[in-house]
Motif scaffolding. Structure first.
Motif, PDB file in Angstrom:
ATOM      1  N   ASP B 134     -25.594 -12.783  -1.103  1.00  0.00           N
ATOM      2  CA  ASP B 134     -25.188 -14.183  -1.216  1.00  0.00           C
ATOM      3  C   ASP B 134     -23.853 -14.220  -1.945  1.00  0.00           C
ATOM      4  O   ASP B 134     -23.660 -13.523  -2.942  1.00  0.00           O
ATOM      5  CB  ASP B 134     -26.223 -14.975  -2.024  1.00  0.00           C
ATOM      6  CG  ASP B 134     -27.580 -14.980  -1.330  1.00  0.00           C
ATOM      7  OD1 ASP B 134     -27.602 -14.900  -0.091  1.00  0.00           O
ATOM      8  OD2 ASP B 134     -28.597 -15.042  -2.041  1.00  0.00           O
ATOM      9  N   GLY B 135     -22.936 -15.015  -1.450  1.00  0.00           N
ATOM     10  CA  GLY B 135     -21.632 -15.096  -2.100  1.00  0.00           C
ATOM     11  C   GLY B 135     -20.610 -14.197  -1.429  1.00  0.00           C
ATOM     12  O   GLY B 135     -19.451 -14.169  -1.850  1.00  0.00           O
ATOM     13  N   GLY B 136     -21.045 -13.449  -0.406  1.00  0.00           N
ATOM     14  CA  GLY B 136     -20.063 -12.731   0.410  1.00  0.00           C
ATOM     15  C   GLY B 136     -19.853 -11.272   0.078  1.00  0.00           C
ATOM     16  O   GLY B 136     -19.202 -10.567   0.834  1.00  0.00           O
ATOM     17  N   ARG B 137     -20.393 -10.802  -1.053  1.00  0.00           N
ATOM     18  CA  ARG B 137     -20.197  -9.388  -1.368  1.00  0.00           C
ATOM     19  C   ARG B 137     -21.004  -8.506  -0.423  1.00  0.00           C
ATOM     20  O   ARG B 137     -22.001  -8.941   0.152  1.00  0.00           O
ATOM     21  CB  ARG B 137     -20.624  -9.112  -2.819  1.00  0.00           C
ATOM     22  CG  ARG B 137     -19.478  -9.301  -3.804  1.00  0.00           C
ATOM     23  CD  ARG B 137     -19.820  -8.650  -5.130  1.00  0.00           C
ATOM     24  NE  ARG B 137     -20.994  -9.269  -5.745  1.00  0.00           N
ATOM     25  CZ  ARG B 137     -21.763  -8.673  -6.648  1.00  0.00           C
ATOM     26  NH1 ARG B 137     -21.502  -7.442  -7.025  1.00  0.00           N
ATOM     27  NH2 ARG B 137     -22.792  -9.291  -7.185  1.00  0.00           N
ATOM     28  N   GLU B 138     -20.575  -7.239  -0.301  1.00  0.00           N
ATOM     29  CA  GLU B 138     -21.297  -6.305   0.559  1.00  0.00           C
ATOM     30  C   GLU B 138     -21.610  -5.018  -0.174  1.00  0.00           C
ATOM     31  O   GLU B 138     -20.849  -4.580  -1.022  1.00  0.00           O
ATOM     32  CB  GLU B 138     -20.444  -5.951   1.785  1.00  0.00           C
ATOM     33  CG  GLU B 138     -20.614  -6.925   2.937  1.00  0.00           C
ATOM     34  CD  GLU B 138     -19.991  -6.402   4.220  1.00  0.00           C
ATOM     35  OE1 GLU B 138     -19.978  -7.170   5.183  1.00  0.00           O
ATOM     36  OE2 GLU B 138     -19.519  -5.249   4.267  1.00  0.00           O
TER      37      GLU B 138
END
Lengths: 308, 505
Positions: B134-138
């Motif tokens: 969530d929030g775009g991190r990978e």
């Protein structure tokens, strides 16, 4: 956890000890291959034939074959749809016989309903390369010729050196532009005769079945004048593209287990369809102990699922 | 190992954190996996957590009276002893233990808090998972260990007008500590394992408590007590004494388990214990009837407490067994037409336990979706591996919940198994392991057939079962049998993908 009810199985530790005894007795240092064959025969004559099957010995393409069928099936009525497993036994191209893999053949026939054909191909040193592959091809041609089984309904399989014959047969058929078998099943296959197997001393010490010296002697006897890294002897070193879907099973406590892993990696790399299962606690050619060893039964179940 | 930049898939690639192992969840399972990885000298791992702190269910469930129902000597890691204050410690003490373990084993640098996993996708070419947080991190990892638990998504009852209630209303796992209940009329829906713990506490100060019960639980006494300073010293100085206590708790758990599994003698024993306790605690025949379950013992979770029956007899507590027809702004209306007025509503209605790994999306080999695969109920080989999803291991996965013993015992068996998988992959230079389809099917067929003999399948409605009646949550035989089955990983159960370096040039 309780599995389905079945006869008691050998504990793996006991199976290892048995494999070691087998090596000491059959593959003894200094014994000629003829003597080793005789000892193996003696051992085999002590074994009861697996229940639930009928075995006929007949000539296929000029080669004597044991044809194993689960009882209840008409051995002559090999329905084209039912399919056949053409299995080459192991023994370093120098020893072994159809009788040696009858237990596996029985289990596979019972699990799949297929007939299993076990050719008694010619062995080195009396009959070095290319006698073995020539016999394999002759059986294939007769089995799949006029009025025979469609190639796609045949699974070609082999254990140990027989795995090399099976893979070599499929590659030769591909090169000749002939119809390919529907599937390949390779059990602890010996695929690279040029590797001296001395690289991992721990593994050499742990392997209860094979020794580098025995393999080297068998490779020399089989190769005759041909180079050991010739792909016709060492199919792993040939072109592995365009082959049928294959299932590879090996025990990891085996100095030639790396052949299975290298095969799977290479076939994947050239876009082929390969399934590898590596039994971490098992020895060379363990699936041939079907009926006696739970791991071997599991391996046969995988073969059955693969051929379904 | 093979976890490295493979085929580029987009701009986010550059920002992805690349590790060997990604663990999801910081409860007993995820942290235990972290300890195992640390001890094996494998530092390339992260433990991803959606919340802002560790503890899992013990961080979330802060309701008054929250405590474990297995004595802490067994309900704790076998490898990390602790100076417990009492036999069944409260939530705060268990959470403190978890925090302590996190520090002790140096897990903090590996934590990635405050980031839930939205989705995870397997890439066959590079043999890695890509996790989108969530929030775009990978995060890219070779292996994913999901340890998200079975009881982490609160389930609300499906009752008409639930959101029309005018006052505060909350689930027990999302306790509103800002709502002072003293003197108020509190309605409690549900009489499960949470409710029997918080209702006695709430009743102490509330003006009135109405407990709405659909079916009565089997309740047996909980032999809880504080440890004396002498006992605590003894356990500290003589670890063997604690070990023996651990063993005796385990064996009693096995007895309870065998009762649920269908052992007639054990069933009689537990039933007798409950009946005598009920008769002794509840003299009023009418209340006693209300407290008598209408299903076979063991079908639902058996509850351990000393103050449930006493609480129901307090003058400010009322046990209502009429069916609820609707929630209205001022209270709860039952089928007999009565409106039970309440200032606050508390849902002790448990969790969506059969929704394994929800709401994360997992995409395995050939684009397979895990939840589609599980449309008829979750299943996994030995609870840990799913065909089609290479290098994904589950802790506390399908059919590994217990009715009578410590889940931490199960988790440790699973952690050892997963660690062995990682070690063998390393030793044999394998890029991936995927459980065989036929092996998983055989296992699930055995579970389904075996569990039918248990009390869980005797016809009640429970959180262990999905709509088609399959029990997706519980382990069907003795706890010890699970440990035995998990002792040594058999790679023959798996299909292996060699590392690319094996290929013949």
């Amino acid at each position: 956890m309780a599995r389905r009810s079945s006869p008691p199985k050998l504990p793996p530790a006991l199976a290892f000890a048995g494999a070691k005894l087998l090596r000491r007795y059959v593959m003894a240092d200094g014994a000629s291959f003829a003597e080793q064959r005789a000892r193996m025969q003696r051992l085999n004559s002590l074994l009861p034939s697996p229940p639930g099957i009928t075995v006929r010995t007949e000539t296929v393409g000029g080669v004597s074959c044991d044809r194993v069928v689960a009882s209840g099936r008409d051995p002559r009525g090999v329905a084209p749809s039912g399919g056949v497993v053409l299995h080459f036994h192991g023994g370093g191209y120098c020893i072994g016989s159809p009788r040696f893999t009858r237990g596996w053949a029985a289990a596979v026939s019972v699990a799949t309903g297929r007939e299993v054909v076990l050719p008694d191909y010619r062995l080195a040193p009396e009959h070095p390369f290319p006698a073995g592959p020539a016999d394999a091809r002759a059986v294939w041609d007769a089995l799949t010729g006029e009025g025979g089984v469609p190639a796609a309904d045949v699974c070609v399989s082999g254990d140990s050196a027989g795995g090399g014959l099976a893979l070599g047969l499929a590659m030769a058929l591909r090169d000749a532009g002939r119809a390919l078998p529907g599937a390949l099943v390779l059990l602890s296959p010996w695929l690279d005769l040029s590797d001296d197997r001395g690289g991992d001393p721990d593994l050499v010490a742990a392997d209860p079945v094979l020794t580098p010296a025995w393999l080297t002697a068998a490779a020399r006897a089989y190769a005759g004048d041909v180079a050991l890294d010739d792909p016709r002897l060492s199919p792993l070193l040939g072109d592995l593209a365009g082959l049928p879907p294959m299932l590879v099973q090996a025990g990891a406590v085996d100095i030639i287990a790396s052949d299975s892993v290298r095969l799977a990696a290479t076939v994947r790399a050239v876009g082929g369809d390969v399934t590898l299962s590596l039994a971490n606690g098992m020895f060379h050619d363990f699936p041939t102990q079907a009926g006696n060893l739970e791991a071997a039964d599991s391996a046969v179940r995988q073969v059955a699922a693969f051929l379904r | 190992m093979t976890a490295g930049p493979g085929t580029g898939t987009g701009a986010a690639e550059a920002d992805a954190e690349v590790v060997d192992v990604a663990v999801i969840g910081t409860g007993f399972g995820g942290l235990g996996m972290g300890v195992s990885l640390k001890r094996a000298g494998r530092d390339s791992f992260v433990i991803i957590e959606k919340a802002d702190g560790v503890g899992g269910t013990w961080r979330e469930n802060t309701y008054p009276g929250a405590a474990c129902d297995v004595p802490a000597h067994l309900y704790s890691y076998s490898f990390h002893r602790y100076d417990w204050s009492r036999r069944f410690p409260p939530q705060a003490e268990i959470l403190a233990y978890i925090e302590h373990v996190t520090d002790h084993y140096g897990l903090r640098p590996h934590l990635r808090l405050g980031a839930g996993v939205a989705s995870a996708a397997w890439d066959e070419d590079s043999a890695t998972w890509t996790l989108a947080l969530d929030g775009g991190r990978e995060v890219r990892a070779r292996v994913v260990v999901s340890s998200v638990g079975q009881l982490n998504r609160p389930a609300l009852p499906s009752i008409a007008g639930l959101d029309t209630f005018a006052g505060p209303a909350f689930h027990s796992a999302q306790w509103r500590h800002d709502v002072a209940l003293a003197g108020l009329r509190v309605g409690v829906i549900g009489t499960g394992a949470s409710a029997i713990q918080f209702v006695p506490e709430v009743a102490k100060s509330a003006g009135h408590v109405t407990v709405f019960q659909r079916s009565a639980p089997y309740v047996i006494p909980k032999p809880d007590r504080p440890y004396s300073p002498g006992e605590r010293r003894l356990y500290k100085l003589l670890p063997l004494v604690e070990k023996l206590d651990r063993l005796s708790i385990f064996l009693r758990g096995e007895l309870l388990t065998s009762a649920i599994d269908g052992n007639g003698t054990a069933v009689k024993g537990v039933l007798k214990m409950w009946k005598e306790y009920l008769d002794e605690q509840v003299p009023d025949p009418e209340l006693r009837a209300k407290c008598t379950p209408d299903y076979k013992i063991g079908c639902k979770r058996i509850l351990f407490t000393n103050d449930w029956y006493a609480t129901l007899q307090r003058p400010n507590v009322e046990l209502c067994t009429d069916a609820i027809s609707a929630v209205e702004p001022t209270g709860v209306r039952t089928a007999d037409g009565v409106l039970h007025e309440c200032d606050v509503l508390v849902y002790g209605t448990g969790f969506a336990a059969t929704g394994f790994l929800q709401p994360m999306r997992f995409t395995g080999r050939d684009g397979a979706d895990l939840h589609t695969r599980w449309a008829d109920g979750a299943e996994a080989y030995k609870g840990v591996a799913v065909h089609g999803f290479p290098n994904l291991f589950l802790l506390y996965g399908p059919n590994t919940n217990l009715g009578g013993n410590s889940i931490i015992y199960m988790l440790e068996a699973q952690i050892r198994y997963v660690q062995q998988a990682l070690d063998e992959m390393h030793r044999l230079q394998l890029a991936a392991l995927e459980v065989r389809d036929d092996v998983e099917r055989d296992f699930v067929a055995w579970v389904d057939a075996t569990i039918e003999k248990s009390a869980w399948q005797s016809g009640c409605h429970s959180w262990y079962r999905v709509d088609n009646g399959r029990n997706t949550n519980n382990w069907p035989v003795l706890t010890n049998a699970y440990a035995k089955a998990m002792r040594r990983i058999d790679l023959l159960d798996y299909e292996a993908t060699p590392q690319r370096s094996w290929a013949v040039a």
